[in-house]
Scaffold this motif. Sequence first.
Motif, mmCIF file in Angstrom:
data_model
loop_
_atom_site.group_PDB
_atom_site.id
_atom_site.type_symbol
_atom_site.label_atom_id
_atom_site.label_comp_id
_atom_site.label_asym_id
_atom_site.label_seq_id
_atom_site.Cartn_x
_atom_site.Cartn_y
_atom_site.Cartn_z
ATOM 1 N N SER A 64 0.665 -1.299 0.025
ATOM 2 C CA SER A 64 0.003 -0.123 0.089
ATOM 3 C C SER A 64 0.851 1.203 0.034
ATOM 4 O O SER A 64 0.656 2.416 -0.437
ATOM 5 C CB SER A 64 -0.976 0.007 1.380
ATOM 6 N N ASP A 69 -0.909 5.392 -0.907
ATOM 7 C CA ASP A 69 -2.272 5.328 -0.368
ATOM 8 C C ASP A 69 -2.156 5.409 1.303
ATOM 9 O O ASP A 69 -2.186 4.142 1.600
ATOM 10 C CB ASP A 69 -3.085 4.365 -1.005
ATOM 11 N N GLU A 72 -5.334 3.827 2.537
ATOM 12 C CA GLU A 72 -5.298 2.407 2.492
ATOM 13 C C GLU A 72 -4.537 1.407 3.603
ATOM 14 O O GLU A 72 -4.903 0.571 4.272
ATOM 15 C CB GLU A 72 -5.120 1.635 1.384
ATOM 16 N N HIS A 75 -6.249 1.620 6.949
ATOM 17 C CA HIS A 75 -7.577 0.576 7.143
ATOM 18 C C HIS A 75 -6.785 -0.757 7.191
ATOM 19 O O HIS A 75 -7.079 -1.520 8.075
ATOM 20 C CB HIS A 75 -8.223 0.708 5.664
ATOM 21 N N GLN A 76 -5.734 -1.031 6.646
ATOM 22 C CA GLN A 76 -4.961 -2.421 6.700
ATOM 23 C C GLN A 76 -4.442 -2.367 7.939
ATOM 24 O O GLN A 76 -4.877 -3.946 8.787
ATOM 25 C CB GLN A 76 -4.247 -2.530 5.559
ATOM 26 N N GLU A 216 -11.736 -9.411 2.535
ATOM 27 C CA GLU A 216 -10.620 -8.665 3.212
ATOM 28 C C GLU A 216 -9.831 -9.959 4.057
ATOM 29 O O GLU A 216 -8.621 -10.315 4.086
ATOM 30 C CB GLU A 216 -10.469 -7.523 4.123
#
Length: 441
Positions: A64, A69, A72, A75-76, A216
């Motif tokens: 990512s 990003d 992202e 979020h991960q 995911e």
Amino acid sequence: MKFSGPAIGLWICGPLMSLIDTVVIGQGSSLELAALGPATVLCDYLSYVFMFLSIATSNMVATSLAKQDKDEVQHQISILLFVGLTCGVAMLFFTRLLGAWALTAFTGPQNVHMIPAANSYVQIRGLAWPAVLVGWVAQSASLGMKDSWGPLKALAVASAVNGIGDIVLCTFLGYGIAGAAWATMVSQVIAGYMMIEALNNKGYNAYAISVPSPSELMEIFMLAAPVFVTMMSKVAFYALIVYFATSMGTHTVAAHQVMSQLYSMFAVFGEPLSQTAQSFMPELMYGVNRSLVKARALLKSLLIIGALSGLILGSTGAFVPLVFPKMFSPDPLVITEMRRVLIPFFFALCITSCVHSLEGTLLAGRDLKFISLSMCGCFSLAALFLMLVSSRGYGLPGCWCALIVFQWSRFIMALRRLLSPDGILYSEDLTPHRMEKLRAA
């Protein structure tokens, strides 16, 4: 060197904590020293089962970041923290409810006298499971951002807390194995907190936890499953050695506890070679300026460094218990058993750094299916050898000879794979190693 140098400390701190426990407890009681054997299987070896969290976090965060990003990445990190926390809570309940049963099943009825001490250690250490796994995710996210100093500072503080706690609780207050467990547990909680704070200092919210979607979870599973199989094979084999050593009596398992902790302590010096391969090989294999010639040259350098460091580590590791055995235990029977395994100890340890270099390169090339299948094959071969030598009465040296078989078979299979004309360092066709193909497989 700037990246992998501090990374050495990351790998040393874990075994160092257990080695500190071994040294301090060994000065007081051979029974408690022996009880550390099965106890550390549940506390330390079992934690390696969750190494897939570390690999998945580093890979996903680094990917990512390459896309620049930041949302992202956040979020991960959030979904992986949720997975780590969930696994940690599950392990906490497993320890509380089934810890004594697992120890009894593992040690056998002939060693029931070890269970109270071992269970005391396991129950206390089990309180730190959520902090340990959440800390691993935060640490791996930092490594994915190519920061090895932040996690190193956290683990250095944790190791200092563990050492001081062991001395105070065990040596001065006489709490024995329970005191060592409390010192290690507190140090692991501190390390987890500091890992999270190090991530927050980079501009990410490590307290934000998100529940992953089914897709995911599948992405994490596809990346982590081969690594999980690999780690399970390692853990199962090391646990199998402890199982056979435990059946040989208190003094033998006490000696094995010392030697296995020394082995773990010195073996981790090869891990930065694996991390270096995982950090620098992908650019040479798949980057814009792709160069398999440079990738092969890097692997050659890693193997040369691995061979030299392996000889140094093997010699040093064997020298310590040969010359300073009373540092671990004053019991002459334990010392005798320790010295019986020095030669196989050396041969198992000297190849470990090269194994890390090869397997790190395979991980960088995402040759995950081969790694998992070859590890299962090495486990089966070494386990059969272990059962054979144990049934023939070769004792603890036979167990360590089985470790030689395990390590050298891993080395030979990984080297053959990388030198193959169809391997990731020679083949111009990238298709077999892309994640889409791996998912289909």
